[in-house]
Structure formats: structure tokens, C-alpha cells
Design an enzyme around this catalytic site. Sequence first.
Site, PDB file in Angstrom:
ATOM      1  N   ASP A 239       0.882  -1.329  -0.086  1.00 38.77           N
ATOM      2  CA  ASP A 239      -0.227  -0.051   0.097  1.00 38.77           C
ATOM      3  C   ASP A 239       0.844   1.116  -0.074  1.00 38.77           C
ATOM      4  O   ASP A 239       1.737   1.471   0.811  1.00 38.77           O
ATOM      5  CB  ASP A 239      -0.788   0.199   1.166  1.00 38.77           C
ATOM      6  CG  ASP A 239      -1.938   0.954   1.075  1.00 38.77           C
ATOM      7  OD1 ASP A 239      -3.035   0.755   0.728  1.00 38.77           O
ATOM      8  OD2 ASP A 239      -1.901   2.017   1.602  1.00 38.77           O
ATOM      9  N   ASN A 247      -2.754  13.288  -4.062  1.00 46.62           N
ATOM     10  CA  ASN A 247      -3.685  13.678  -4.914  1.00 46.62           C
ATOM     11  C   ASN A 247      -4.246  14.899  -4.393  1.00 46.62           C
ATOM     12  O   ASN A 247      -4.597  15.925  -5.120  1.00 46.62           O
ATOM     13  CB  ASN A 247      -5.075  12.732  -4.743  1.00 46.62           C
ATOM     14  CG  ASN A 247      -4.993  11.501  -5.461  1.00 46.62           C
ATOM     15  OD1 ASN A 247      -4.427  11.573  -6.684  1.00 46.62           O
ATOM     16  ND2 ASN A 247      -5.441  10.388  -5.050  1.00 46.62           N
ATOM     17  N   HIS A 252      -5.522  14.563  -9.110  1.00 47.29           N
ATOM     18  CA  HIS A 252      -5.735  13.265  -9.583  1.00 47.29           C
ATOM     19  C   HIS A 252      -4.598  12.582 -10.805  1.00 47.29           C
ATOM     20  O   HIS A 252      -4.350  11.502 -10.877  1.00 47.29           O
ATOM     21  CB  HIS A 252      -6.906  12.781  -9.957  1.00 47.29           C
ATOM     22  CG  HIS A 252      -7.823  13.088  -8.555  1.00 47.29           C
ATOM     23  ND1 HIS A 252      -7.912  12.068  -7.549  1.00 47.29           N
ATOM     24  CD2 HIS A 252      -8.580  13.970  -7.839  1.00 47.29           C
ATOM     25  CE1 HIS A 252      -8.473  12.200  -6.633  1.00 47.29           C
ATOM     26  NE2 HIS A 252      -9.013  13.570  -6.741  1.00 47.29           N
ATOM     27  N   ASP A 256      -2.385   9.534 -10.689  1.00 47.20           N
ATOM     28  CA  ASP A 256      -2.566   8.501 -11.387  1.00 47.20           C
ATOM     29  C   ASP A 256      -1.071   8.239 -12.176  1.00 47.20           C
ATOM     30  O   ASP A 256      -0.801   6.997 -12.536  1.00 47.20           O
ATOM     31  CB  ASP A 256      -3.677   8.896 -12.838  1.00 47.20           C
ATOM     32  CG  ASP A 256      -4.973   8.871 -12.244  1.00 47.20           C
ATOM     33  OD1 ASP A 256      -5.087   8.278 -11.160  1.00 47.20           O
ATOM     34  OD2 ASP A 256      -6.003   9.355 -13.095  1.00 47.20           O
ATOM     35  N   ASP A 272       8.016 -12.439 -12.731  1.00 49.25           N
ATOM     36  CA  ASP A 272       8.088 -13.917 -12.751  1.00 49.25           C
ATOM     37  C   ASP A 272       6.756 -14.481 -11.659  1.00 49.25           C
ATOM     38  O   ASP A 272       6.675 -15.716 -11.375  1.00 49.25           O
ATOM     39  CB  ASP A 272       9.086 -15.031 -12.691  1.00 49.25           C
ATOM     40  CG  ASP A 272       9.748 -14.515 -11.115  1.00 49.25           C
ATOM     41  OD1 ASP A 272       9.487 -13.717 -10.696  1.00 49.25           O
ATOM     42  OD2 ASP A 272      10.690 -15.302 -10.843  1.00 49.25           O
ATOM     43  N   GLU A 281      -4.745   2.473  -3.963  1.00 48.74           N
ATOM     44  CA  GLU A 281      -3.344   2.518  -3.886  1.00 48.74           C
ATOM     45  C   GLU A 281      -2.864   1.417  -3.561  1.00 48.74           C
ATOM     46  O   GLU A 281      -1.727   0.940  -3.002  1.00 48.74           O
ATOM     47  CB  GLU A 281      -2.768   3.740  -3.480  1.00 48.74           C
ATOM     48  CG  GLU A 281      -3.065   3.584  -1.955  1.00 48.74           C
ATOM     49  CD  GLU A 281      -4.441   4.560  -1.435  1.00 48.74           C
ATOM     50  OE1 GLU A 281      -4.693   4.816  -0.280  1.00 48.74           O
ATOM     51  OE2 GLU A 281      -5.249   4.492  -2.486  1.00 48.74           O
ATOM     52  N   ARG A 299      11.129  -6.901  -0.066  1.00 47.40           N
ATOM     53  CA  ARG A 299      12.176  -6.057   0.036  1.00 47.40           C
ATOM     54  C   ARG A 299      12.916  -5.344  -1.272  1.00 47.40           C
ATOM     55  O   ARG A 299      12.957  -4.209  -1.296  1.00 47.40           O
ATOM     56  CB  ARG A 299      13.243  -6.803   0.607  1.00 47.40           C
ATOM     57  CG  ARG A 299      13.310  -7.054   2.226  1.00 47.40           C
ATOM     58  CD  ARG A 299      14.516  -7.494   3.056  1.00 47.40           C
ATOM     59  NE  ARG A 299      14.895  -8.919   2.408  1.00 47.40           N
ATOM     60  CZ  ARG A 299      14.638 -10.047   2.788  1.00 47.40           C
ATOM     61  NH1 ARG A 299      13.998  -9.982   3.874  1.00 47.40           N
ATOM     62  NH2 ARG A 299      15.164 -11.075   2.372  1.00 47.40           N
TER      63      ARG A 299
END
Length: 378
Positions: A239, A247, A252, A256, A272, A281, A299
Site C-alpha cells: 500500500d 492527490n 488526480h 494517476d 515471474d 493504491e 524488500r
Amino acid sequence: MRVLREWWSSDIDYAWVANYHRTHAYLRSAPYFISAACFLLAVKTVADLVTARDAGLGASGWVFAVATVVSIALGLMWGRGHFLSRTWSLRFVIIGDVIIAAVLFALPPSQIVVISAALLVTVGNYANAFHGVRVFVCHEAWAIGVAGLLFLRLVTTTSVEVSAAVSTLVTVLVVLFAASSLNHLFFTALRDDAARAFYDQLTGLRNRRGLLVDVESMLRSARLAPADGATVVSAVCLDLDAFKSVNDRFGHTIGDDVLRSAAARIGRVSFDAVSARIGGEEFLVVVAGDESRGPAVARALLHAIHRDDDATPISASIGVASLPLSQARGDTAVMLNSLLDRADAAMYQAKRQGGNRVSVADPGTDGVGGRRQEGLSL
């Protein structure tokens, strides 16, 4: 011309198409229908053998015998209920085209034989559903060529009226060309729309629906691969920190751009794995490997997301939860939701610790306790 170039250059991800079929209850039964068609073809070939013998064409009996055995073998192969690999799927198209044509040319020439060339439509429908435009065009060229040669043989070796033979040929061409081509265009449009429905339109990553389909495929491949029993499935929940302020401060449009940039970096790190945008988000990456794989990916994502030289630097809070592959059984959606809940809780733990860090849930823990955090200082 641009439309034609796009059409000709379009390609189909065979693995995606097969996975799409596996996720739908009625499409999942497609192998059994294909198996039944193969057995029906074997029955027709035996009937054709009787016809050929009645006409005194005993020397061509081996063609019918081989076609019957091959049709039965293909029926047994599909009867297992599994989709073929892409290579074997292409071979199936070629074999189907060849044995149908071989049987038709082994039969004595007649209008019925010319009409029977319409059987090639069944192979064309399969090629259309599972393979790209080039395979379909090659099949169509083969089918029309076979019908044309059968027609020439009919008018040059029998006393049939030319008008009747032409009428028969045109009927077959309508089925082979017009119907198959319209079917091809229709299915291509539907397939493209379905593919777009599995991806987030802003970032290009998978959405929740696409995530489920590809995780099922990943688990299937992991179970088939040789392993020592220590393989685990890890969910990495990410997150972006303080994204709302981006924003609020920049608008916005810039927000974006930040999401697209973050998604691109996630895709490069987890090339992969299976990565998706699951919220505003919030992103999720699912990987399979040993127990260190999930934290290692987390990490790498932590370092990739934050860059001091970005116009709008952003960081992320990341949570990791893992499950032994041997326990990842049953409904994939239920398993994935449970894994996501644990990873999500670990991610919020990292956020409460100040963000820009990784929190790894201990195996089997469902609460926020029992987690270790790894972070970077801004």
C-alpha cells in the site's frame, strides 16, 4: 490497412485462454466435448471404411485404420479432462486437418465426399478458439484447398453434372469460409474484451479477477514442478504511503501517474510472479518458492518504489504472509482471500510502525501480533 495489420499481428496467449476455460464451470468441460467429437470421427471413419470396401477400394483400407486409431487416441487424450500444452494443441490442429483430408481422398469421389469437407470446420473452430490468426488462416487455406481438390476430382472422374458439383462446392465454401470467418471475427472481439476484463485499465496490472485466474495457473504449475515439499505460496500486499496527500497536493492526474509508475516498478520486480492492483493504491504480488522468496520480493519492492529523484517521491508499507503449497488446496479464491487477509493485516502493522517497511506475518498467525518488521528510514 491499419485494421488488417492489427488483425494479422494480433496474437493469442494460449495459456491465458486455457486458464480462462478452466475458471468457468461450463467451459471447463470443453475437453470432454472435444473427446466426444474425436470418438464420433472414429465412428464415421469406420463407416467410411465399409463404404470404401463396398466400392472395391481395399488398397486404401490402411488410411481408414490409421485415422480410426488416431481419432480414438486423441479422444482418450482429451477424455482425461485436461487442456493440452500449446505445442500439443497445435499438433492437434494439424493432425485433425490431415486425417480428415486423408479419409476424404481415400473415399470414392462423390458429392457427399465434397460436402464432408465441411467437417474441417470443427478443427477451424478449435483453432479459432485457442490459437491466433495465423493458425486460423493456415487452416482455412488448407480447408478450402481440400474442398477445391475434391471438387476437381469429382468433375474429372465422374459423370456428375457440373452445375450440381458447383452447387455442392459453393455450399461447402459458404460453410468453410463465410461462417468460419464470421465466427473468427466474433470470437476474436469477445476474446479481446474478455482479456481486458482481467486487467486494471489504469496500471495494466491484473485486477482481482485476473489475479485469481493466474494464481490458479501458478499453483497448478508449482504442483507439477519437482519440489522437495518446502514450496510455499506468499502474498505480498503493498500500500502506497500517504497517497491521499499526493492527490490533494498535486491533483488526480499526477496521482494517476504515480500509480502507473509504481505499477511499472512492481511489474519489473515481480516479472515471474502474479501482480495485481486490488484497490485504489493497494497492490498484491503472489509468488511461489521457498520460504525466503516472499520477504525477498517484498524488500526488492520496498527499494524499487521509493526513489529520491522522483518528482513526487512515494514510499510503501508492505505485508507478507505465506502458506505451504501442500496446504493450498480446495477453492483457490478462499485460500487467496485468507492469505490476503493475513498479508493485509501485516501491511497495516507496517504502516502503524511509520511506513516504508516490510512486515512479515509468522506462519499460521491470524492476528497482528507475532510479526517482524523490516524498514528503511527516509
